[in-house]
Design a protein around this motif. Sequence first.
Motif, PDB file in Angstrom:
ATOM      1  N   VAL A 130       0.860  -1.180   0.000  1.00  0.00           N
ATOM      2  CA  VAL A 130       0.000   0.000   0.000  1.00  0.00           C
ATOM      3  C   VAL A 130       0.897   1.229   0.000  1.00  0.00           C
ATOM      4  O   VAL A 130       1.843   1.310   0.776  1.00  0.00           O
ATOM      5  N   THR A 131       0.601   2.168  -0.888  1.00  0.00           N
ATOM      6  CA  THR A 131       1.353   3.417  -0.935  1.00  0.00           C
ATOM      7  C   THR A 131       0.444   4.545  -0.468  1.00  0.00           C
ATOM      8  O   THR A 131      -0.654   4.730  -0.991  1.00  0.00           O
ATOM      9  N   ALA A 132       0.913   5.272   0.537  1.00  0.00           N
ATOM     10  CA  ALA A 132       0.155   6.392   1.095  1.00  0.00           C
ATOM     11  C   ALA A 132       1.141   7.367   1.732  1.00  0.00           C
ATOM     12  O   ALA A 132       2.295   6.997   2.010  1.00  0.00           O
ATOM     13  N   PRO A 133       0.701   8.595   1.962  1.00  0.00           N
ATOM     14  CA  PRO A 133       1.583   9.534   2.688  1.00  0.00           C
ATOM     15  C   PRO A 133       1.888   8.988   4.090  1.00  0.00           C
ATOM     16  O   PRO A 133       1.072   8.306   4.703  1.00  0.00           O
ATOM     17  N   PHE A 134       3.065   9.331   4.567  1.00  0.00           N
ATOM     18  CA  PHE A 134       3.520   8.766   5.832  1.00  0.00           C
ATOM     19  C   PHE A 134       2.615   9.161   7.001  1.00  0.00           C
ATOM     20  O   PHE A 134       2.406   8.375   7.922  1.00  0.00           O
ATOM     21  N   PHE A 135       2.040  10.376   6.966  1.00  0.00           N
ATOM     22  CA  PHE A 135       1.193  10.788   8.084  1.00  0.00           C
ATOM     23  C   PHE A 135      -0.055   9.921   8.205  1.00  0.00           C
ATOM     24  O   PHE A 135      -0.612   9.784   9.287  1.00  0.00           O
ATOM     25  N   VAL A 136      -0.477   9.302   7.118  1.00  0.00           N
ATOM     26  CA  VAL A 136      -1.623   8.388   7.187  1.00  0.00           C
ATOM     27  C   VAL A 136      -1.278   7.200   8.080  1.00  0.00           C
ATOM     28  O   VAL A 136      -2.079   6.772   8.915  1.00  0.00           O
ATOM     29  N   TYR A 137      -0.064   6.674   7.910  1.00  0.00           N
ATOM     30  CA  TYR A 137       0.375   5.558   8.751  1.00  0.00           C
ATOM     31  C   TYR A 137       0.501   5.991  10.216  1.00  0.00           C
ATOM     32  O   TYR A 137       0.179   5.214  11.120  1.00  0.00           O
ATOM     33  N   LEU A 138       0.960   7.234  10.430  1.00  0.00           N
ATOM     34  CA  LEU A 138       1.051   7.742  11.804  1.00  0.00           C
ATOM     35  C   LEU A 138      -0.332   7.829  12.446  1.00  0.00           C
ATOM     36  O   LEU A 138      -0.528   7.394  13.587  1.00  0.00           O
ATOM     37  N   PHE A 139      -1.304   8.385  11.713  1.00  0.00           N
ATOM     38  CA  PHE A 139      -2.662   8.488  12.247  1.00  0.00           C
ATOM     39  C   PHE A 139      -3.269   7.110  12.492  1.00  0.00           C
ATOM     40  O   PHE A 139      -3.946   6.886  13.497  1.00  0.00           O
ATOM     41  N   LEU A 140      -3.035   6.186  11.567  1.00  0.00           N
ATOM     42  CA  LEU A 140      -3.560   4.826  11.751  1.00  0.00           C
ATOM     43  C   LEU A 140      -2.946   4.154  12.979  1.00  0.00           C
ATOM     44  O   LEU A 140      -3.643   3.443  13.711  1.00  0.00           O
ATOM     45  N   ALA A 141      -1.659   4.404  13.216  1.00  0.00           N
ATOM     46  CA  ALA A 141      -1.017   3.822  14.401  1.00  0.00           C
ATOM     47  C   ALA A 141      -1.600   4.417  15.683  1.00  0.00           C
ATOM     48  O   ALA A 141      -1.858   3.689  16.654  1.00  0.00           O
ATOM     49  N   VAL A 142      -1.864   5.730  15.680  1.00  0.00           N
ATOM     50  CA  VAL A 142      -2.456   6.370  16.868  1.00  0.00           C
ATOM     51  C   VAL A 142      -3.871   5.834  17.099  1.00  0.00           C
ATOM     52  O   VAL A 142      -4.248   5.493  18.227  1.00  0.00           O
TER      53      VAL A 142
END
Length: 114
Positions: A45-57
């Motif tokens: 999956v390719t997405a902006p890094f902040f998306v992964y940060l928000f998903l982790a939170v």
Amino acid sequence: MIKRVVNILVLIPVAIVLIVLSVANRQPVTLALNPFRPEDSVLSVTAPFFVYLFLAVIFGLVLGALITWFTQGKYRKRARIEAHEAVKWHGEAEKHRTRAEAIASQAVLPASAK
């Protein structure tokens, strides 16, 4: 009131940090779920890094809430049992009160008849 102030003092800095991280980490990142073939596009999956940060939170918040909810289950069960017992004993006390009033009213009637 104090709880609201504490929430504001905690949530505003967290929000500022998340906004700064979101703006600073806009570049696309590929998350590869296949460790043997990372170039496989089916499991990536390719997405902006902040998306992964928000998903982790969000994942951490949900996981923490679930763990808290399950660990406090014994206390909720105990509260339900004690509430049921309180209702039962309240009904028992009400039954005895009406019985005592009936006995008292019967005892008063013969004395007034004299």
